[in-house]
Design an enzyme around this catalytic site. Structure first.
Site, PDB file in Angstrom:
ATOM      1  N   HIS A 258     -22.463 -14.791   9.266  1.00 43.16           N
ATOM      2  CA  HIS A 258     -21.648 -13.995   8.338  1.00 43.16           C
ATOM      3  C   HIS A 258     -20.831 -12.982   9.116  1.00 43.16           C
ATOM      4  O   HIS A 258     -21.300 -12.434  10.103  1.00 43.16           O
ATOM      5  CB  HIS A 258     -22.537 -13.265   7.312  1.00 43.16           C
ATOM      6  CG  HIS A 258     -21.783 -12.903   6.075  1.00 43.16           C
ATOM      7  ND1 HIS A 258     -20.999 -11.774   5.996  1.00 43.16           N
ATOM      8  CD2 HIS A 258     -21.665 -13.548   4.896  1.00 43.16           C
ATOM      9  CE1 HIS A 258     -20.435 -11.743   4.797  1.00 43.16           C
ATOM     10  NE2 HIS A 258     -20.816 -12.798   4.116  1.00 43.16           N
ATOM     11  N   ASP A 315     -24.701 -19.089   0.879  1.00 44.94           N
ATOM     12  CA  ASP A 315     -24.494 -20.489   0.526  1.00 44.94           C
ATOM     13  C   ASP A 315     -25.675 -21.382   0.884  1.00 44.94           C
ATOM     14  O   ASP A 315     -25.762 -22.513   0.406  1.00 44.94           O
ATOM     15  CB  ASP A 315     -23.217 -21.013   1.201  1.00 44.94           C
ATOM     16  CG  ASP A 315     -21.985 -20.352   0.608  1.00 44.94           C
ATOM     17  OD1 ASP A 315     -21.936 -20.225  -0.623  1.00 44.94           O
ATOM     18  OD2 ASP A 315     -21.093 -19.940   1.373  1.00 44.94           O
TER      19      ASP A 315
END
Ligand code: CMC
Length: 365
Positions: A258, A315
Site C-alpha cells: 500500500h 483487496d
C-alpha cells in the site's frame, strides 16, 4: 520548476474532513470515527455520516433509509441496455454504461443546486446494488430480480444477486464489505472524481470518472486479481511456489502493499475476521487457508529479501470474503464500487463546496 514526485507520493493535494489515515499506526477514520466502530453501524448510517458529516439520529436515519429503499428500483430501459451490454464486456464496463444511461434519464442531471445534487446522490447510492446485481443476472443468463424494500442495503444486494435471502452472517458480511469499501481519502478513483468535480461537471460525470479509475488492477481491480490468484493457487501447499515464482520474475502479488500503510491495513484485519467467520459457518476453511499461507509467505519473503515486511491490503481478504459469498471474480470491482459510491459523492460535495479547479503543472523534459 521543483522536482516532481513520481506517483504524487506524499503530496498533500487538498484539505478534507471526510477521512483520515494514520499509515504508520494503521488507523483509518471516517469523519473522525474509527473503522472498527463503523462496522457496528449499518451501511445506510455510514453513508449518511459520509455525505452529511454527522452520525444520524434515529429520525434522520429512518428518513434516509426510507428514501434509499424507495430509490432502489431501475427502469426497464436501463435493464434493456444492460441486456444489450451482455456481449463479453466486463461487468464494470456494463455498470459504467448503466450509470451513463441513468444520467441521461435523470431529469435533474444538469441541475447543480444542492437539493438536486443530494437527490442524485441518493439515487446513485440506492441504485448501484440493483445495477450490479442486474448486470450479473444477465451475464449468467438469468432475469434480474426486483429489490426487496424490507431487506437492508447489503442483504437486498445478495438477494437480488442470487434470488434467495442470505443468512444473517452473509448479510452482515456484505454490509461490512460495503462499509469498509466506502471511503479511503485520496485513493486514485476519488482523486480522479475530485478533478472532474473541480471542473464543475455534473455528479454523474464525476462518479463515472471514479468508476473508470477504480477498474485498474493496481486499484480496485486488484480484488478481482486476488480472486483469480486464489483460484490459480487452489491449495495451500501451492502458495509458496506461487509467491516465489512471482517475486523471482519481479511481478506483483495482488492484494499486497500500500502507498500509505506502513503496517497492516486495518480493513484487511477486519475482512480477515469476516472471512474466518464465514469459513466457520460453512465448515470449509479452504480459501481462508490458501489466503493465510499466501500472507505468511509474502511476509517471510519480504523480511528475508528486503528486510521489511509487506502486508495484505483491503483487496486481499475482501476477495476471500467474496469467495465465501459466491461472488464471481468478474463482479468483484463492481461490488467494490457499490460500497465506494457513498465516499465518492461525499467528495463531490466537499469539492463543490470549496472549489478551485485542480490543475497542477508538468516538468517539461
Ligand atoms: N507484490 C510484490 N512486490 C510488491 C508489491 C506486491 N503486491 N507491492 C509492492 N511491492 C514492491 C515493489 O516491487 C517495490 O519493490 P522495489 O522497491 O524493490 O522496486 C516496492 O514494493 C514498492 O512498491 P511500489 O509499487 O513502488 O509501491 P507504490 O506505493 O507505488 O504502489 C501499490 C502501491 C498498492 C500499487 C502496490 O503495492 C501494488 O501494486 N500492489 C498490488 C496491487 C494491489 O493490491 N492494489 C490494491 C491497492 S490498495 C486498495 C485499492 O486501491 O484498491
Amino acid at each position: 520548476m521543483q522536482d516532481t514526485k513520481k506517483g504524487l507520493e506524499d503530496v498533500l493535494a487538498l484539505d478534507t474532513s471526510i477521512c483520515s489515515i494514520d499509515g504508520r499506526q494503521g488507523i483509518l477514520k471516517y469523519r473522525g470515527i474509527e473503522v472498527e466502530q463503523l462496522g457496528q453501524m449499518s451501511y445506510d448510517a455510514v453513508s449518511y455520516l459520509l455525505i452529511h458529516g454527522k452520525v444520524p439520529d434515529q429520525r434522520e436515519l429512518d428518513s434516509y433509509s426510507k428514501k434509499l429503499r424507495s430509490e432502489r428500483y431501475i427502469n426497464s430501459d436501463i435493464l434493456n441496455v444492460l441486456n444489450v451490454c451482455n456481449y463479453g464486456s466486463e461487468a464494470l464496463d456494463s455498470l459504467r454504461t448503466a450509470v451513463c444511461c441513468s444520467a441521461h434519464m435523470d431529469t435533474e442531471k444538469d441541475d447543480s443546486s444542492m437539493e438536486a445534487n443530494m437527490s442524485k446522490s441518493i439515487r446513485l447510492v440506492a441504485k448501484f446494488p440493483t445495477l450490479v446485481a442486474s448486470v450479473h443476472r444477465y451475464k449468467t443468463g438469468q432475469l434480474p430480480i426486483a429489490p426487496d424494500e424490507n431487506l437492508s442495503h447489503g442483504a437486498n444486494f445478495l438477494y437480488m444477486l442470487k434470488g434467495k435471502v442470505p443468512t444473517e452472517l452473509e448479510a452482515d458480511a456484505i454490509e461490512k464489505d460495503f462499509i469498509l469499501s466506502a471511503e479511503h481519502e485520496l485513493n486514485p478513483s476519488t482523486f480522479s472524481l475530485r478533478i472532474t468535480a473541480s471542473t464543475m461537471a455534473d455528479i454523474y460525470s464525476a462518479v463515472i470518472t471514479g468508476l473508470c479509475t477504480l477498474k485498474g488492477p493496481l486499484h480496485g481491480g486488484a480484488r478481482k486479481g486476488v480472486m483469480n490468484m486464489l483460484d490459480e493457487v487452489s491449495h495451500p501447499e501451492n502458495a509458496e511456489k506461487y509467491v516465489l515464482d512471482k517475486l523471482s520474475h519481479r511481478q506483483k502479488v495482488m492484494g499486497f502493499g500500500h502507498r500509505v500503510y506502513k503496517t497492516c491495513d486495518p480493513r484487511a484485519k477486519l475482512f480477515k475476521d469476516i472471512a474466518r467467520r464465514l469459513a466457520d459457518e460453512q465448515g470449509d476453511s479452504h480459501w481462508y487457508d490458501v489466503a493465510e499461507t499466501l500472507e505468511h509467505t509474502m511476509y517471510r519473503e519480504f523480511m528475508a529479501t528486503k528486510g521489511k515486511p509487506i502486508f495484505p491490503n483491503v483487496d486481499f481478504y475482501s476477495a476471500v470474503v467474496y469467495k465465501y459469498l459466491d461472488i464471481p471474480p468478474e463482479l468483484a470491482t463492481s461490488v467494490f464500487a457499490t460500497g465506494r459510491v457513498s465516499g465518492w459523492v461525499s467528495h463531490y460535495f466537499e469539492q463543490y463546496a470549496n472549489n478551485r479547479v485542480i490543475r497542477p503543472r508538468a516538468n517539461y523534459i
